[in-house]
Design a protein around this motif. Structure first.
Motif, short mmCIF file in Angstrom:
data_model
loop_
_atom_site.label_atom_id
_atom_site.label_comp_id
_atom_site.label_asym_id
_atom_site.label_seq_id
_atom_site.Cartn_x
_atom_site.Cartn_y
_atom_site.Cartn_z
N TYR A 196 6.51 -19.40 1.42
CA TYR A 196 7.23 -18.63 2.43
C TYR A 196 6.96 -17.14 2.24
N SER A 197 6.59 -16.49 3.34
CA SER A 197 6.38 -15.05 3.36
C SER A 197 7.40 -14.44 4.30
N PRO A 198 8.41 -13.74 3.78
CA PRO A 198 9.47 -13.19 4.64
C PRO A 198 8.91 -12.36 5.78
N THR A 199 9.41 -12.63 6.99
CA THR A 199 9.06 -11.97 8.24
C THR A 199 7.62 -12.25 8.68
N SER A 237 6.45 -15.38 13.84
CA SER A 237 6.57 -14.49 14.99
C SER A 237 6.40 -15.30 16.27
N ALA A 238 6.10 -14.61 17.37
CA ALA A 238 5.97 -15.30 18.66
C ALA A 238 4.65 -16.03 18.83
N ASP A 283 0.83 -1.21 0.00
CA ASP A 283 0.00 0.00 0.00
C ASP A 283 0.86 1.25 0.00
N GLY A 284 2.17 1.06 -0.27
CA GLY A 284 3.10 2.18 -0.28
C GLY A 284 3.76 2.40 1.06
N THR A 285 3.26 1.76 2.10
CA THR A 285 3.83 1.89 3.44
C THR A 285 4.46 0.59 3.91
N ALA A 286 3.70 -0.49 3.79
CA ALA A 286 4.18 -1.82 4.16
C ALA A 286 3.95 -2.76 2.98
N TYR A 287 4.55 -3.94 3.04
CA TYR A 287 4.37 -4.90 1.94
C TYR A 287 4.32 -6.31 2.50
#
Length: 294
Positions: free
Chosen positions: A231-234, A259-260, A204-208
């Motif tokens: 696989y989706s990085p992070t 993540s956690a 969206d121009g801010t995050a991906y």
């Protein structure tokens, strides 16, 4: 508070019209698919999404075209997002491939159940304690190119940035989201086995978010089975499995967040697809003859 608006489907490779209208009419059959996703299983008010769509190719005014319709019901917390959209794609031969340019017009409906708001201060004016709803027009543009064993597409969702009014003092702004996707079919000496890598990137121009997927597909006559990994990085790792069953394509995926979040609180997704041999891409394709003499 801000977060991504669009739903992220693990079976995006089979649900391309959900984010790019230029993919409608890709197959020479009536293409019907549906999906149900339950994210963050085990959490209260976790996201739950139902999606259904159909598209078909047709030949009109000396040109190839595609048309589609889709419906989505996305529930998360006290919010419910609904969308009904119509899609049209114009197709043209281009550099030994087929390019498609498309538009989508839809209606977005937003609902907020304020009766379930749990506040320490019941008189807080920032939160409504009643049912709120609103709707708006949503516009989407897309391009898609297929040549041989590979394909690529770009699209822009919510290009008109719909502003949904919820009551007299609340509003929901939906920002544009841009998509890039592609894939390739890798053939082997064994004609029954294919590897199908694919990827999708959205921002969206801010995050991906990016998803890179690879599936090993076995097919013989009208039967097909596959297993894959995405696989989706992070973000996450997703396991996929599926195949044909009585003419239906059934797929299941489980997404484990890196993540956690506990692996047991991942996301389940079920995909169902069906294709019918009603080819309207060329004139005369649907003619039938009965040789029985009565």
């Amino acid at each position: 508070m801000k977060a991504q608006y669009d739903v992220s489907f693990s079976h995006y490779f089979d649900m391309e019209p959900s984010f790019n209208p230029a993919a409608v009419g890709k197959y020479d059959k009536l293409n019907i698919n549906a999906a149900y996703a339950m994210d963050m299983a085990g959490f209260e008010h976790n996201p739950q999404t139902m999606y259904a769509a159909a598209d078909i190719p047709f030949y009109f005014m000396s040109s190839y075209n595609g048309a589609g319709v889709q419906f989505m019901n996305d529930k998360i917390g006290l919010f419910t997002h609904k969308k009904l959209a119509l899609q049209y794609a114009y197709k043209h031969k281009f550099f030994k491939g087929l390019i498609s340019v498309a538009a989508q017009v839809g209606v977005i409906s937003e609902d907020f159940d304020g009766t379930k708001v749990d506040l320490n201060e019941s008189s807080d004016p920032a939160f409504s304690t009643t049912q709120l709803n609103g709707n708006g027009i949503d516009l989407v543009l897309g391009m898609y190119y297929v040549r041989g064993q590979w394909y690529a597409g770009v699209s822009a969702q919510h290009i008109n940035s719909p502003l949904i009014k919820l009551g007299g003092s609340n509003e929901l702004q939906i920002d544009p989201t841009y998509y890039l996707t592609g894939g390739y079919n890798i053939k082997f000496n064994n004609p029954f086995v294919t590897i199908k890598p694919s990827c999708i990137v959205r921002t969206d121009g801010t995050a991906y978010r990016a998803d890179i997927t690879s599936r090993l597909v076995y097919s013989y006559e009208n039967k097909m089975m596959y297993a894959g990994l995405s696989y989706s990085p992070t973000n996450s790792v997703t396991f996929l499995i599926g195949g044909t069953f009585h003419g239906l394509v059934l797929g299941y995926s489980y997404e484990v967040y890196t993540s956690a979040i506990n692996p047991g609180n991942g996301s389940h997704e079920l995909f169902v697809g069906y294709q019918m041999d009603i080819n309207m891409a060329k004139k005369g394709k649907n003619k039938h003859k009965n040789v029985r003499i009565l």
